[in-house]
Motif scaffolding. Structure first.
Motif, mmCIF file in Angstrom:
data_model
loop_
_atom_site.group_PDB
_atom_site.id
_atom_site.type_symbol
_atom_site.label_atom_id
_atom_site.label_comp_id
_atom_site.label_asym_id
_atom_site.label_seq_id
_atom_site.Cartn_x
_atom_site.Cartn_y
_atom_site.Cartn_z
ATOM 1 N N GLU A 135 93.445 71.720 103.895
ATOM 2 C CA GLU A 135 93.358 72.608 105.040
ATOM 3 C C GLU A 135 93.518 74.051 104.574
ATOM 4 O OE1 GLU A 135 95.526 71.742 108.573
ATOM 5 O OE2 GLU A 135 95.122 69.601 108.401
ATOM 6 N N TYR A 136 92.432 74.772 104.637
ATOM 7 C CA TYR A 136 92.460 76.168 104.260
ATOM 8 C C TYR A 136 92.978 76.990 105.423
ATOM 9 C CZ TYR A 136 89.400 74.470 100.550
ATOM 10 O OH TYR A 136 88.867 73.795 99.503
ATOM 11 N N PHE A 137 93.338 78.225 105.131
ATOM 12 C CA PHE A 137 93.880 79.119 106.147
ATOM 13 C C PHE A 137 92.925 80.295 106.293
ATOM 14 C CE2 PHE A 137 96.685 82.322 107.923
ATOM 15 C CZ PHE A 137 97.367 81.594 108.875
ATOM 16 N N THR A 138 92.410 80.495 107.495
ATOM 17 C CA THR A 138 91.378 81.505 107.732
ATOM 18 C C THR A 138 91.929 82.644 108.589
ATOM 19 O OG1 THR A 138 89.677 79.802 107.609
ATOM 20 C CG2 THR A 138 89.062 81.886 108.645
ATOM 21 N N ILE A 139 91.606 83.855 108.161
ATOM 22 C CA ILE A 139 91.948 85.055 108.927
ATOM 23 C C ILE A 139 90.687 85.897 109.070
ATOM 24 C CG2 ILE A 139 93.302 87.182 109.008
ATOM 25 C CD1 ILE A 139 95.447 85.794 107.385
ATOM 26 N N GLU A 140 90.419 86.310 110.296
ATOM 27 C CA GLU A 140 89.330 87.245 110.552
ATOM 28 C C GLU A 140 89.935 88.630 110.726
ATOM 29 O OE1 GLU A 140 87.102 85.872 113.937
ATOM 30 O OE2 GLU A 140 86.191 84.238 112.790
ATOM 31 N N ASN A 141 89.439 89.597 109.949
ATOM 32 C CA ASN A 141 89.902 90.986 110.013
ATOM 33 C C ASN A 141 88.837 91.818 110.717
ATOM 34 O OD1 ASN A 141 92.273 90.819 107.989
ATOM 35 N ND2 ASN A 141 90.565 89.891 106.910
ATOM 36 N N ASP B 112 92.849 81.552 94.712
ATOM 37 C CA ASP B 112 93.727 81.797 95.855
ATOM 38 C C ASP B 112 92.930 82.025 97.132
ATOM 39 O OD1 ASP B 112 96.073 81.549 94.410
ATOM 40 O OD2 ASP B 112 96.088 83.666 93.840
ATOM 41 N N ILE B 113 91.756 82.599 96.982
ATOM 42 C CA ILE B 113 90.852 82.795 98.112
ATOM 43 C C ILE B 113 89.649 81.883 97.889
ATOM 44 C CG2 ILE B 113 89.289 84.424 99.246
ATOM 45 C CD1 ILE B 113 91.320 86.610 98.744
ATOM 46 N N ILE B 114 89.286 81.158 98.923
ATOM 47 C CA ILE B 114 88.167 80.225 98.842
ATOM 48 C C ILE B 114 86.849 80.942 99.107
ATOM 49 C CG2 ILE B 114 87.189 78.081 99.774
ATOM 50 C CD1 ILE B 114 89.940 77.877 98.202
ATOM 51 N N ASN B 115 86.856 81.858 100.083
ATOM 52 C CA ASN B 115 85.622 82.573 100.407
ATOM 53 C C ASN B 115 85.934 83.886 101.112
ATOM 54 O OD1 ASN B 115 82.889 83.014 100.460
ATOM 55 N ND2 ASN B 115 82.424 81.409 101.927
ATOM 56 N N VAL B 116 85.028 84.840 100.952
ATOM 57 C CA VAL B 116 85.088 86.132 101.627
ATOM 58 C C VAL B 116 83.725 86.344 102.271
ATOM 59 C CG1 VAL B 116 85.401 88.625 101.376
ATOM 60 C CG2 VAL B 116 86.667 87.041 99.880
ATOM 61 N N ILE C 53 89.058 83.209 103.746
ATOM 62 C CA ILE C 53 89.497 81.818 103.753
ATOM 63 C C ILE C 53 90.381 81.632 102.533
ATOM 64 C CG2 ILE C 53 88.786 79.402 103.769
ATOM 65 C CD1 ILE C 53 86.066 80.424 104.907
ATOM 66 N N PHE C 54 91.666 81.420 102.789
ATOM 67 C CA PHE C 54 92.659 81.263 101.733
ATOM 68 C C PHE C 54 92.887 79.785 101.442
ATOM 69 C CE2 PHE C 54 93.539 85.298 103.730
ATOM 70 C CZ PHE C 54 93.822 86.129 102.666
ATOM 71 N N LYS C 55 93.408 79.497 100.271
ATOM 72 C CA LYS C 55 93.670 78.103 99.921
ATOM 73 C C LYS C 55 94.788 77.522 100.785
ATOM 74 C CE LYS C 55 96.910 78.744 96.083
ATOM 75 N NZ LYS C 55 97.137 78.458 94.670
ATOM 76 N N ASP C 56 95.695 78.370 101.285
ATOM 77 C CA ASP C 56 96.759 77.906 102.166
ATOM 78 C C ASP C 56 97.402 79.109 102.856
ATOM 79 O OD1 ASP C 56 98.579 79.052 100.284
ATOM 80 O OD2 ASP C 56 98.693 77.153 99.208
ATOM 81 N N ALA C 57 98.254 78.841 103.830
ATOM 82 C CA ALA C 57 98.880 79.908 104.605
ATOM 83 C C ALA C 57 99.833 80.739 103.752
ATOM 84 C CB ALA C 57 99.620 79.319 105.804
ATOM 85 N N LYS C 58 100.548 80.106 102.854
ATOM 86 C CA LYS C 58 101.495 80.835 101.996
ATOM 87 C C LYS C 58 100.770 81.919 101.211
ATOM 88 C CE LYS C 58 104.767 80.244 98.245
ATOM 89 N NZ LYS C 58 105.291 79.367 97.223
ATOM 90 N N THR C 59 99.630 81.572 100.657
ATOM 91 C CA THR C 59 98.840 82.532 99.887
ATOM 92 C C THR C 59 98.330 83.653 100.783
ATOM 93 O OG1 THR C 59 98.199 80.754 98.394
ATOM 94 C CG2 THR C 59 96.881 82.764 98.319
#
Length: 144
Positions: A29-35, A67-71, A93-99
């Motif tokens: 489960e990756y962690f995604t943030i939209e900026n 650490d980052i899966i995609n930008v 898209i990060f590998k996890d929320a901690k990252t």
């Protein structure tokens, strides 16, 4: 007695399978943030150019490290109303929320990527001077 042993064995196999599947899902489960960035009128292209020159190389290094899966970067083709307008969106898209919440994730790459750190600091200050607003949206998938 034999049916009880079969029942217990079947139960254990089922629980083991469920446990492995759940752990596998959690690990993937990756962690995604939209900026989202809303820039002063007429300065969106300059902002994007500065972002690509100064921030994107750091994200690419973090991607190379894993650490980052995609930008993904996007901009709207048409304008919306001023209250809902954004000029640039970056999906990380990060590998996890901690990252994703590591404040020093890209810090180690600055020395190797930029010879003049004072110029980088000044350019980044200018990039943020062009902003009207910036917000981050944490995204989670909805199963349908």
């Amino acid at each position: 007695m034999r049916s009880l042993v079969l029942f217990k064995t079947a139960f254990l196999v089922l629980m083991f399978s469920f446990s492995r599947e759940t752990n596998a899902q959690n690990k993937n489960e990756y962690f995604t943030i939209e900026n989202y960035y809303k820039v002063k009128w007429g300065y969106a292209d300059e902002f994007i150019d500065l972002w690509k020159a100064n921030h994107y190389p750091l994200l690419k290094k973090a991607k190379e490290k894993g650490d980052i899966i995609n930008v993904i970067a996007e901009k709207p083709k048409l304008h919306s109303g001023e209250d809902t307008r954004w000029d640039f969106k970056v999906i990380l898209i990060f590998k996890d929320a901690k990252t994703a919440f590591d404040p020093d994730l890209t810090e180690p790459y600055k020395q190797s990527l930029y010879k003049d750190l004072e110029k980088l600091k000044k350019d980044e200050q200018h990039r943020f001077e062009l902003l009207i607003a910036h917000w981050d949206v944490m995204i989670e998938k909805v199963e349908l």
